[in-house]
Design a protein around this motif. Structure first.
Motif, short mmCIF file in Angstrom:
data_model
loop_
_atom_site.label_atom_id
_atom_site.label_comp_id
_atom_site.label_asym_id
_atom_site.label_seq_id
_atom_site.Cartn_x
_atom_site.Cartn_y
_atom_site.Cartn_z
N GLU A 42 -15.19 29.58 55.90
CA GLU A 42 -15.23 28.80 57.14
C GLU A 42 -15.26 29.71 58.37
O GLU A 42 -16.04 29.49 59.29
CB GLU A 42 -13.99 27.90 57.19
CG GLU A 42 -13.95 26.98 58.38
CD GLU A 42 -12.71 26.11 58.36
OE1 GLU A 42 -12.22 25.80 59.46
OE2 GLU A 42 -12.23 25.76 57.27
N VAL A 43 -14.43 30.74 58.37
CA VAL A 43 -14.38 31.67 59.51
C VAL A 43 -15.70 32.44 59.64
O VAL A 43 -16.20 32.65 60.74
CB VAL A 43 -13.20 32.65 59.36
CG1 VAL A 43 -13.23 33.72 60.44
CG2 VAL A 43 -11.88 31.89 59.40
N CYS B 41 -7.87 36.55 52.75
CA CYS B 41 -8.26 35.80 53.95
C CYS B 41 -8.40 34.32 53.61
O CYS B 41 -9.37 33.93 52.97
CB CYS B 41 -9.57 36.33 54.49
SG CYS B 41 -10.10 35.51 55.99
N PRO B 42 -7.45 33.52 54.05
CA PRO B 42 -7.61 32.08 53.83
C PRO B 42 -8.79 31.57 54.65
O PRO B 42 -9.00 31.99 55.78
CB PRO B 42 -6.28 31.49 54.32
CG PRO B 42 -5.69 32.53 55.21
CD PRO B 42 -6.25 33.85 54.78
N ASN B 43 -9.55 30.70 54.07
CA ASN B 43 -10.69 30.06 54.75
C ASN B 43 -11.75 31.07 55.19
O ASN B 43 -12.36 30.90 56.24
CB ASN B 43 -10.22 29.24 55.95
CG ASN B 43 -9.18 28.22 55.58
OD1 ASN B 43 -9.27 27.60 54.52
ND2 ASN B 43 -8.19 28.06 56.43
N ARG C 250 -11.73 39.41 50.52
CA ARG C 250 -11.70 37.95 50.62
C ARG C 250 -10.44 37.32 50.04
O ARG C 250 -10.01 36.27 50.48
CB ARG C 250 -12.95 37.35 49.99
CG ARG C 250 -13.05 37.53 48.49
CD ARG C 250 -14.41 37.03 47.96
NE ARG C 250 -14.67 37.53 46.64
CZ ARG C 250 -15.22 38.70 46.37
NH1 ARG C 250 -15.58 39.49 47.34
NH2 ARG C 250 -15.42 39.09 45.13
N SER D 219 -16.19 34.34 65.61
CA SER D 219 -16.10 34.62 64.17
C SER D 219 -15.97 36.11 63.92
O SER D 219 -15.12 36.56 63.14
CB SER D 219 -17.35 34.08 63.47
OG SER D 219 -17.38 34.47 62.12
#
Length: 187
Positions: free
Chosen positions: A19-20, A14-16, A11, A43
């Motif tokens: 949300e993804v 991984c930006p966002n 994590r 997703s």
């Protein structure tokens, strides 16, 4: 849930992520019926792309040692080949394979060792003839005594002999810390 656990392991890269992953996270709730929508598929595809690209997936550096995390379930084996980059383990390659019908009857130690054998064969182009020992992490503690045991089980003995060309250091890792290999070995 296992897939989201594996993604969550990376994590920090991984930006966002929340949300993804939200459409898939929603499916893990017991209050929601499992309905795979196009949004869930998008997703899932985004998260797979994330796991298979930079900065998570790294190119191999043959000057550094390789680390192998392996696991086996009742139905499959999984492995991830890693390298340390300034204290952070980055995957170089992933591998997962379904057990053949006759392999389903293997004992736990046989399945776990088969997972190592499968991984060594799959990643042979990275591992064979390397200058550094290969650290293998498994959640099956009896495999840490692999080179010391004299097996009455001919299959284990044969497999143990096939690993002789490699300088292996088999180490135990707690199952809860073997996240990626565990996710790859589960259906």
């Amino acid at each position: 849930m296992r897939f989201l656990g594996m993604v969550g392991f990376y994590r920090r890269y991984c930006p966002n992520l929340a949300e993804v992953a939200a459409p898939l996270t929603r499916l893990t709730s017991r209050k929601v019926s499992f309905n795979w929508t196009p949004e869930c598929q998008r997703s899932f595809e985004q998260l797979k792309q994330f796991l298979s690209s930079d900065p998570v997936l790294a190119a191999p550096d043959f000057q550094k040692p390789f680390i192998l995390h392996t696991d086996a379930s009742d139905l499959a084996t999984g492995a991830v080949l890693l390298q340390d980059d300034q204290g952070v383990l980055h995957p170089v390659a992933y591998h997962s394979t379904k057990l053949a019908k006759h392999q389903l009857a293997y004992s736990t130690i046989e399945k776990e060792l088969l997972g190592i054998i499968n991984a060594i064969k799959k990643f042979e182009c990275y591992l064979y003839g390397g200058a550094h020992p290969i650290q293998i992490f498994t959640d099956h503690n009896p495999l840490t005594f692999l080179e010391k045991n004299k097996y009455s089980n001919q299959r284990l003995l044969r497999w143990s002999l096939s690993l002789q060309p490699y300088h292996l250091q088999v180490k135990h890792i707690k199952g809860r810390d073997n996240v990626v290999a565990d996710a790859l070995s589960r259906p």
